[in-house]
Design an enzyme around this catalytic site. Sequence first.
Site, PDB file in Angstrom:
ATOM      1  N   HIS A  86       0.877  -1.187   0.000  1.00 19.55           N
ATOM      2  CA  HIS A  86       0.000   0.000   0.000  1.00 19.55           C
ATOM      3  C   HIS A  86       0.902   1.221   0.000  1.00 19.55           C
ATOM      4  CE1 HIS A  86      -3.156   2.780   0.575  1.00 19.55           C
ATOM      5  NE2 HIS A  86      -2.810   3.096   1.809  1.00 19.55           N
ATOM      6  N   ASP A 143       1.328   4.855   0.193  1.00 19.09           N
ATOM      7  CA  ASP A 143       1.029   6.250   0.472  1.00 19.09           C
ATOM      8  C   ASP A 143       2.169   7.076  -0.111  1.00 19.09           C
ATOM      9  OD1 ASP A 143      -1.356   5.862   2.187  1.00 19.09           O
ATOM     10  OD2 ASP A 143       0.084   4.827   3.458  1.00 19.09           O
ATOM     11  N   ASP A 161      -7.614   1.900   2.039  1.00 24.16           N
ATOM     12  CA  ASP A 161      -7.525   2.680   3.281  1.00 24.16           C
ATOM     13  C   ASP A 161      -8.299   3.979   3.178  1.00 24.16           C
ATOM     14  OD1 ASP A 161      -6.748   3.113   5.885  1.00 24.16           O
ATOM     15  OD2 ASP A 161      -4.811   3.966   5.378  1.00 24.16           O
ATOM     16  N   HIS A 171      -5.432  10.069   0.154  1.00 24.58           N
ATOM     17  CA  HIS A 171      -6.132  10.302   1.424  1.00 24.58           C
ATOM     18  C   HIS A 171      -5.237  10.933   2.484  1.00 24.58           C
ATOM     19  CE1 HIS A 171      -4.842   6.084   0.989  1.00 24.58           C
ATOM     20  NE2 HIS A 171      -4.433   6.162   2.233  1.00 24.58           N
TER      21      HIS A 171
END
Length: 914
Positions: A14, A16, A126, A352
């Site tokens: 994941h 980010d 997420d 996000h």
Amino acid sequence: MNKQQTAHIISHTHWDREWYLPYERHHIRLVQLVDSLLDKLEQDPDFKSFFFDGQTIIIEDYLQVRPGNRERLERHIREGRIFIGPWYILQDAFLTSPEANVRNLQIGHKDARVYGEVSRIGYFPDTFGLTGQIPQLMAQAGITNAFFGRGVKPTGFNNTVSDDGYESSFSELLWEGPDGSKVLGILFANWYSNGNEIPVDPAEAKVFWDRKLSDAERFAATDQLLFMNGCDHQPLQTDLPEAIRTAQRLYPQTDFVHSNFADYVGAVAAAALDRGLSTVKGELRSQRTDGWGTLVNTASARVYLKQMNQRGQALLEKVAEPLASIARLHGGEYPHHLFTYAWKTLLQNHPHDSICGCSVDEVHREMVTRFDKSRHIAEGIVEGSMQTITQAVDTSLFSGFGEDALPLVAVNTSGWSRTGTVSVELDVARLYLREGLTLEVTASRMKAIDLDGRVLINEQGTEIPCTVEDLGLSFGYDLPDDRFRQPYMCRKVKLTFEAEDVPALGWRSYAWVRLQEGEGALLTGKVSLLQGEQVLENANLRVEIMADGSFALTHKPSGKVYRDLGIYENTGDIGNEYMFRQPAGETPLTTQGFAAGIRVIEDTPYRASVEITHEWAIPASADSLLEDEQRSLVYYPERQAQRSTATVLLKLRTVLRLEQGGKGLKIESFISNTAKDHRLRMLFPTDLAASTHRADSMFELAERPNEPAPEWLNPSNTQHQQSFVDVAEAGAGLAVANLGLNEYEILRDGRNTIAVTLLRCVGEMGDWGWFPTPEAQCQGEQTAEMLLIPHDGDVVSSGAAAGAYQFQIPWITAQAELHPGTLPAVYSPLRWSGKSAALSSFKMNEDSGDLLIRWFNMESKPCELHLETDIPNRGFYKSNILEDKSAVLDCSSTVALELPVGGHEIVTVGIGLG
């Protein structure tokens, strides 16, 4: 022995892009990860595949540093060993506009197709809650599923899982949107790291798999179990094939496979046919939880970012795209390449952890630069499109007022006819420096220009009240396409006036002209919207300002009076960028009863404005205990810190503006913030009898209960909004529209008060460690803008929703030359109507060259969309979110179209050009 279940192990990370480290620090780790992945794929055929987190920007970021590895990367994608798309970035669902979500999907698909097949996986691992229209968005993109980690399960500290309170019986469910679209929903019930770092050692693997298999079986509806081999910025597990072989030996009745999402979805869909999955409808916001882990207050972290985002989105999708489309229809260019660049730059702020304002300070500093870069491109597109349009508009009708008549156009790029106050800067006269005059002579001649004896008229020759501000001598320059820059000096003025009934997606022309000899001004008498210094009134509204700066708002058509509006509320905040936490036992401070300064600052026939000032002593910060608790990683709901006894002055300047034809009251709040660890809101008591309210969301007016679910323990029940929130009863309602203020709460105070967060100031990121964020205290000058729109109880049919959407969209004005043209002085290329339809997009498709127009139905009942155009075309067709032609509409006319639109349907119509 027959296998009884399958363990699907999916390798991923994941990613980010920026979060607890700045972008480039994460970027280094990304390059290392992909380097190791490419080597592993080439060295070990048993390492089957890897999922690139659903976002194609990973490819851009990697190849920016490793361009020589493009062929290797592309080969593995085409061979089905690296899965990419469908998004460009993994965005927040509630803080990005509907069209930004669409562009994100469109760009992700376009970029993925360059390398290979697009993953048909609705990936939201997420995302901090999910909007209700995502099932329809996925369905229109040909995606039949949605994977997500939040929204329907109790989530506590560090993503712990609770056994009860599920909206679904299983981690597999059917998710239904408000229009009836359904997708297979897959909840990461044990998070998207439940198969992370699988042991190779048999003893360690036995302990690992005993627990992991039990956890997965606890929530799974079928014998197809999902294990996510990865986590945030997780390095590649290079010994995974060996770990899988160990697991297979230990558990022969379980089939362990190095799988992928497509295979897993297919297996689950087949196995779940007779399992009776639960159906979950609408928004997924963790409504059935204790309310402490929803991350909802990211909507108010670093409000300045949300405001910049609102401006950037509106400028691109609601101004630049429509203007460029109209310009293209009349000989101009539609710069697809510039739009893609501007959108990508803006979308890079939409992950996000970025747009939510919940990263370290360095991340958000870089975001400000990206916002500026995207806006500068959009402004350049707008300027070029306006040049094409103004050159085509016939302004010769003003030539009867003399050769020095100064035409201008006011453009309304919203979906509805519009009346409102606009401003435009005009060059009354220019002298180019190429003329060879000295700078002193040039300046002197411009200063000597006579501005007297001029009035503003519309295309019918009717004088329009306006205010003229002499901006004096000004320097400017042209940048011609065929020669060097051309500097000049000019005499500039600024005109402000009310533009009335400007057509949707169109314009109205005006001119500032000199009265002919013997003519006098057509307007006589003083017209004012003021009654003294504390009452503003027009045909629709009456505003009475009290001594403490609060005000009463009367909606004349219904007779409803709203009282005690505009009071400021201030509380401490000992939470973090993710969640608000008021100190235990604290009583909120308010400006109610606190004397305010009140004075008139504008009094014209078209608008009146009153300024309200407060100098308010509030606690300077939290007390010293807060930092100790932060450093000790005390879970924020358990903190005991209070507010400091020391105080500072919070200086507030509020401006109330009422326009002559306005149906709403504009509020501008200017905040000089020197306090820390606090939240500032403005309160709007409605005193309306309503158990639910409506909030603008992605392609939807979501209806939400005013009271939270029984499981909710958090004293705060704040929610997300896009353009507005509305409380209504039969015959009366109040909508509060905003510009980039994405957090509100309906207070449980017996008055159904709408509280809008203007500013929230905290000093730490939060989540899994101690990350100080002093810039999240938002010190210095801050602003907020809102529009109060009272109505007859139906926010849609009354036009209040349309007014709220128009509030998001800036007027565009431009000076024109005096010349004949092919376009009339008042014009729109498109006329449409639809009882509950809202226009969302008006743009050109790059592949087909066609005009694509999108609406959504704000209501659950079907409506009829009527469309008329004088654009030469080959006919109308229905499209989808990806702008693929889905059906030629049964319509023999190329001038008009009647199209039924289902309840809450998102409908895109293509007009074939060329």
